[in-house]
Design a protein around this motif. Structure first.
Motif, PDB file in Angstrom:
ATOM      1  N   LEU A 143       0.834  -1.206   0.000  1.00 36.04           N
ATOM      2  CA  LEU A 143       0.000   0.000   0.000  1.00 36.04           C
ATOM      3  C   LEU A 143       0.866   1.252   0.000  1.00 36.04           C
ATOM      4  O   LEU A 143       0.623   2.197  -0.773  1.00 36.04           O
ATOM      5  CB  LEU A 143      -0.922   0.000   1.223  1.00 36.04           C
ATOM      6  CG  LEU A 143      -2.122  -0.943   1.168  1.00 36.04           C
ATOM      7  CD1 LEU A 143      -2.745  -1.098   2.548  1.00 36.04           C
ATOM      8  CD2 LEU A 143      -3.177  -0.436   0.182  1.00 36.04           C
ATOM      9  N   ARG A 144       1.885   1.265   0.838  1.00 33.56           N
ATOM     10  CA  ARG A 144       2.771   2.432   0.865  1.00 33.56           C
ATOM     11  C   ARG A 144       3.582   2.539  -0.416  1.00 33.56           C
ATOM     12  O   ARG A 144       3.780   3.641  -0.959  1.00 33.56           O
ATOM     13  CB  ARG A 144       3.703   2.341   2.086  1.00 33.56           C
ATOM     14  CG  ARG A 144       2.992   2.543   3.416  1.00 33.56           C
ATOM     15  CD  ARG A 144       2.464   3.965   3.548  1.00 33.56           C
ATOM     16  NE  ARG A 144       1.912   4.216   4.867  1.00 33.56           N
ATOM     17  CZ  ARG A 144       0.673   4.631   5.087  1.00 33.56           C
ATOM     18  NH1 ARG A 144      -0.163   4.830   4.062  1.00 33.56           N
ATOM     19  NH2 ARG A 144       0.246   4.869   6.307  1.00 33.56           N
ATOM     20  N   HIS A 145       4.048   1.405  -0.922  1.00 35.10           N
ATOM     21  CA  HIS A 145       4.854   1.417  -2.149  1.00 35.10           C
ATOM     22  C   HIS A 145       4.055   1.974  -3.327  1.00 35.10           C
ATOM     23  O   HIS A 145       4.616   2.624  -4.212  1.00 35.10           O
ATOM     24  CB  HIS A 145       5.328   0.004  -2.468  1.00 35.10           C
ATOM     25  CG  HIS A 145       6.148  -0.093  -3.711  1.00 35.10           C
ATOM     26  ND1 HIS A 145       7.470   0.258  -3.760  1.00 35.10           N
ATOM     27  CD2 HIS A 145       5.822  -0.491  -4.974  1.00 35.10           C
ATOM     28  CE1 HIS A 145       7.931   0.089  -4.994  1.00 35.10           C
ATOM     29  NE2 HIS A 145       6.955  -0.366  -5.736  1.00 35.10           N
ATOM     30  N   LEU A 146       2.754   1.742  -3.310  1.00 36.35           N
ATOM     31  CA  LEU A 146       1.895   2.206  -4.407  1.00 36.35           C
ATOM     32  C   LEU A 146       1.387   3.627  -4.209  1.00 36.35           C
ATOM     33  O   LEU A 146       0.581   4.119  -4.995  1.00 36.35           O
ATOM     34  CB  LEU A 146       0.711   1.247  -4.573  1.00 36.35           C
ATOM     35  CG  LEU A 146       1.066  -0.171  -5.042  1.00 36.35           C
ATOM     36  CD1 LEU A 146      -0.159  -1.070  -5.009  1.00 36.35           C
ATOM     37  CD2 LEU A 146       1.667  -0.145  -6.443  1.00 36.35           C
ATOM     38  N   GLY A 147       1.844   4.283  -3.150  1.00 36.97           N
ATOM     39  CA  GLY A 147       1.527   5.696  -2.980  1.00 36.97           C
ATOM     40  C   GLY A 147       0.366   6.003  -2.063  1.00 36.97           C
ATOM     41  O   GLY A 147      -0.053   7.164  -1.965  1.00 36.97           O
ATOM     42  N   TYR A 148      -0.153   5.003  -1.350  1.00 35.95           N
ATOM     43  CA  TYR A 148      -1.255   5.278  -0.426  1.00 35.95           C
ATOM     44  C   TYR A 148      -0.722   6.027   0.790  1.00 35.95           C
ATOM     45  O   TYR A 148       0.237   5.597   1.428  1.00 35.95           O
ATOM     46  CB  TYR A 148      -1.914   3.968   0.009  1.00 35.95           C
ATOM     47  CG  TYR A 148      -2.994   4.141   1.061  1.00 35.95           C
ATOM     48  CD1 TYR A 148      -4.154   4.859   0.774  1.00 35.95           C
ATOM     49  CD2 TYR A 148      -2.836   3.607   2.336  1.00 35.95           C
ATOM     50  CE1 TYR A 148      -5.144   5.017   1.737  1.00 35.95           C
ATOM     51  CE2 TYR A 148      -3.825   3.757   3.305  1.00 35.95           C
ATOM     52  CZ  TYR A 148      -4.970   4.466   2.997  1.00 35.95           C
ATOM     53  OH  TYR A 148      -5.953   4.633   3.953  1.00 35.95           O
ATOM     54  N   GLY A 149      -1.360   7.143   1.114  1.00 36.14           N
ATOM     55  CA  GLY A 149      -0.888   7.973   2.215  1.00 36.14           C
ATOM     56  C   GLY A 149      -1.785   7.986   3.424  1.00 36.14           C
ATOM     57  O   GLY A 149      -1.472   8.661   4.412  1.00 36.14           O
ATOM     58  N   GLY A 150      -2.907   7.255   3.395  1.00 41.19           N
ATOM     59  CA  GLY A 150      -3.840   7.263   4.512  1.00 41.19           C
ATOM     60  C   GLY A 150      -3.393   6.368   5.651  1.00 41.19           C
ATOM     61  O   GLY A 150      -2.363   5.693   5.580  1.00 41.19           O
ATOM     62  N   PRO A 151      -4.168   6.334   6.728  1.00 38.19           N
ATOM     63  CA  PRO A 151      -3.797   5.527   7.898  1.00 38.19           C
ATOM     64  C   PRO A 151      -3.905   4.027   7.637  1.00 38.19           C
ATOM     65  O   PRO A 151      -4.855   3.559   7.017  1.00 38.19           O
ATOM     66  CB  PRO A 151      -4.793   5.977   8.972  1.00 38.19           C
ATOM     67  CG  PRO A 151      -5.932   6.573   8.239  1.00 38.19           C
ATOM     68  CD  PRO A 151      -5.379   7.142   6.974  1.00 38.19           C
ATOM     69  N   ILE A 152      -2.904   3.279   8.110  1.00 38.02           N
ATOM     70  CA  ILE A 152      -2.888   1.814   8.037  1.00 38.02           C
ATOM     71  C   ILE A 152      -2.665   1.291   9.451  1.00 38.02           C
ATOM     72  O   ILE A 152      -1.700   1.687  10.120  1.00 38.02           O
ATOM     73  CB  ILE A 152      -1.767   1.287   7.127  1.00 38.02           C
ATOM     74  CG1 ILE A 152      -1.908   1.822   5.699  1.00 38.02           C
ATOM     75  CG2 ILE A 152      -1.752  -0.243   7.118  1.00 38.02           C
ATOM     76  CD1 ILE A 152      -0.733   1.466   4.799  1.00 38.02           C
ATOM     77  N   THR A 153      -3.543   0.404   9.896  1.00 38.76           N
ATOM     78  CA  THR A 153      -3.364  -0.261  11.185  1.00 38.76           C
ATOM     79  C   THR A 153      -3.192  -1.746  10.929  1.00 38.76           C
ATOM     80  O   THR A 153      -4.031  -2.381  10.278  1.00 38.76           O
ATOM     81  CB  THR A 153      -4.566  -0.030  12.110  1.00 38.76           C
ATOM     82  OG1 THR A 153      -4.804   1.376  12.248  1.00 38.76           O
ATOM     83  CG2 THR A 153      -4.312  -0.635  13.488  1.00 38.76           C
ATOM     84  N   LEU A 154      -2.086  -2.299  11.426  1.00 38.95           N
ATOM     85  CA  LEU A 154      -1.753  -3.713  11.245  1.00 38.95           C
ATOM     86  C   LEU A 154      -1.896  -4.402  12.601  1.00 38.95           C
ATOM     87  O   LEU A 154      -1.129  -4.147  13.526  1.00 38.95           O
ATOM     88  CB  LEU A 154      -0.328  -3.834  10.713  1.00 38.95           C
ATOM     89  CG  LEU A 154       0.225  -5.227  10.418  1.00 38.95           C
ATOM     90  CD1 LEU A 154      -0.621  -5.963   9.395  1.00 38.95           C
ATOM     91  CD2 LEU A 154       1.674  -5.126   9.924  1.00 38.95           C
ATOM     92  N   VAL A 155      -2.921  -5.267  12.709  1.00 41.98           N
ATOM     93  CA  VAL A 155      -3.263  -5.897  13.980  1.00 41.98           C
ATOM     94  C   VAL A 155      -2.747  -7.326  14.006  1.00 41.98           C
ATOM     95  O   VAL A 155      -3.101  -8.141  13.138  1.00 41.98           O
ATOM     96  CB  VAL A 155      -4.792  -5.901  14.201  1.00 41.98           C
ATOM     97  CG1 VAL A 155      -5.131  -6.549  15.547  1.00 41.98           C
ATOM     98  CG2 VAL A 155      -5.359  -4.489  14.115  1.00 41.98           C
ATOM     99  N   GLY A 156      -1.915  -7.642  14.989  1.00 42.45           N
ATOM    100  CA  GLY A 156      -1.423  -9.000  15.149  1.00 42.45           C
ATOM    101  C   GLY A 156      -1.243  -9.304  16.621  1.00 42.45           C
ATOM    102  O   GLY A 156      -1.148  -8.390  17.437  1.00 42.45           O
TER     103      GLY A 156
END
Length: 514
Positions: A143-156
């Motif tokens: 997502l970041r590599h493709l230029g997405y700048g919004g919030p990302i939450t990675l839950v583990g």
């Protein structure tokens, strides 16, 4: 983890005649103290780093497919123009260099700088990824590599976060790889790319109408796009003694640490199950000089996956290293220092590892009302039955377009590429998922490379020499090649994967005859 390619061949800063380059064949040289491959495609020449960013595979022995360069070891895929890592298991790019033409000579210049990606066609208000394994971690990065700048939450819910899970049963467990190789990324990395990693949280509720995920701590996350990458969990046999402290499954870094700790004082180990994980654990424990017994209900190890002949070969590889097999039997009970088999016989055991398979973690999806049948059902874009929700990795049952059926595949590379495909689709760049399944399995000095997807009903042919570790197993369905396993034939494996990608049956047959 990666090993630099030795500097051989000509100094490419001095130059090379264009006529010395063969179309689509990597040429190894060096420039500025770095190993480099030159690749000629038509009138263009590309200069790239010669070492795969995954495990250090030699890209000079790789394969050019279209506008990509593929690694012979684990089939990572890089873009020729930029060096970008397009296909897992590589996550980092390789260097890309300027190429100058002076008459008929090709000269390598300085490294190219990387340009920021353009804004994607779509940009969700917020992305939540449930599951920080192969698929979830790969999706966040892409997502970041493709230029997405919004919030990302990675839950583990696994510390320290995403890890290189295949290494847990291979080099790390064997003691030949340090623990610093195991984490895929650090928290510092996720902070740098502005991904909120919650590695001590579990998603307990999904509300599709409100587009929210409730965590075990009570925190609620809102999403505009959601990826369920909850993976699978190891099966713990419902038998007496299966929860004793010296009995382990292997899925997490904590599991591997526990086995390593127990192995330091153990002399005898019993591995229950002749799966790939079970046999890789057996090999790793032999590397630590433990005596190892493998107990399995199978008549031949891996027969249901590889067929009898190849399964027997893998068994013989292990037997040559001292592993003892007890096949066609099962475990009745586990005792503090022994394992009791169903015929009443006893095996001494200071350490027991259960490798009897996994179950997809579908509970969250089922509770929310998503379509589930031995996995979360998704379409060819990996979209679930609910809008704005995708599923990927071990938990997803997806259409295998070449075979005309749905499959759920528990392969590391498939999971990573699922995650990358979902990232593209979330941003309006998606296409039907058509990557050919691939995995590798390591048994001492023997590595099996498997491309495609077969089952026990398929016709199996073996060519070459298994004793000489130079062979190809071909799996056919109605005369058509659906999968190939190679031993010692990395480039053939790459070429067949590329032909299967494009559904070129004639090309596959030609490669098998070559």
């Amino acid at each position: 983890m990666a090993h630099a390619t030795p500097l051989t061949g000509p100094d490419l800063t001095v130059g090379l005649a264009m006529s010395d380059l063969t179309e689509n064949v990597p040429f190894l040289g060096h420039a500025q103290g770095e190993a480099i491959v030159l690749i000629r495609t038509g009138a263009d020449v590309h200069a790239l780093g010669a070492t795969c960013s995954h495990y250090g595979g030699p890209l000079a022995q790789g394969l050019v497919v279209g506008e990509t360069l593929r690694c012979p070891w684990h089939h990572a895929c890089f873009e020729l123009r930029t060096g970008d890592a397009l296909g897992a298991p590589a996550l980092n790019p390789i260097a890309c260099y300027e190429v100058q033409r002076r008459g008929d000579r090709v000269i390598v210049g300085p490294k190219k700088s990387r340009s920021p990606p353009p804004p994607p066609p779509k940009s969700p208000a917020a992305v939540v990824i449930v599951g920080a394994g192969a698929a979830g971690a790969a999706a966040a990065e892409r997502l970041r590599h493709l230029g997405y700048g919004g919030p990302i939450t990675l839950v583990g819910n696994e510390a320290p976060g995403p890890v290189d899970r295949p290494n847990l049963s291979k080099d790390y467990l064997a003691g030949t790889a340090p623990e610093e190789w195991v984490p895929l990324r650090t928290r510092k990395f996720y902070n740098k790319i502005n991904v909120d990693l919650l590695n001590d949280e579990t998603a307990v509720e999904l509300n599709l109408l409100r587009k929210t995920v409730v965590l075990g701590s009570g925190r609620t996350l809102s999403y505009d796009a959601l990826l369920l990458a909850t993976g699978a969990e190891p099966i713990r046999l419902p038998i007496e003694g299966s929860t004793l402290p010296h009995v382990f499954t292997l899925r997490t870094l904590a599991d591997a640490r526990g086995i390593i700790g127990a192995a330091r004082t153990a002399r005898r180990a019993v591995v229950v199950g002749s799966s790939f994980i079970g046999l890789e654990v057996a090999a790793s424990l032999r590397a630590r000089n433990l005596e190892v017994d493998v107990v399995s209900r199978d008549r031949v190890p891996l027969e249901r996956v590889l067929g009898a002949r190849l399964g027997q070969f893998v068994q013989e590889v292990h037997q040559e290293r001292g592993v003892r097999f007890h096949l066609g039997t099962s475990v009745r009970a586990i005792q503090p220092h022994a394992v009791e088999l169903d015929d009443g016989s006893m095996l001494a055991a200071d350490l027991v590892v259960l490798g009897v398979g996994v179950r997809p973690r579908t509970g969250l999806a089922e509770k929310a009302g998503l379509e589930v049948a031995e996995g979360i059902i998704v379409d060819s874009f990996l979209r679930t039955s609910a809008s704005s929700v995708w599923a990927a990795g071990d938990v997803a049952r997806y259409p295998e377009l070449r075979l005309g059926t749905t499959v759920r595949i528990e392969h590391w590379v498939v999971a990573q590429r699922h995650g990358q495909a979902v990232a593209r689709d979330m941003l309006g760049l998606g296409a039907p998922f058509r990557d050919v399944p691939f995995f590798w399995s390591q048994h001492y000095d023997v590595t099996l490379a498997y491309v495609g997807h077969a089952n026990t009903e398929d016709v199996i042919e073996v060519a070459g020499s298994l004793p000489k570790r130079n062979a190809t197993a071909v799996y056919r369905r109605a005369g058509r090649v659906v999968a190939v396993v190679t031993i010692g034939r990395d480039r053939q494996s790459l070429a067949i994967e590329a032909a299967l990608e494009h559904d070129h049956g004639a090309a596959v047959e030609a490669l098998l005859r070559a």
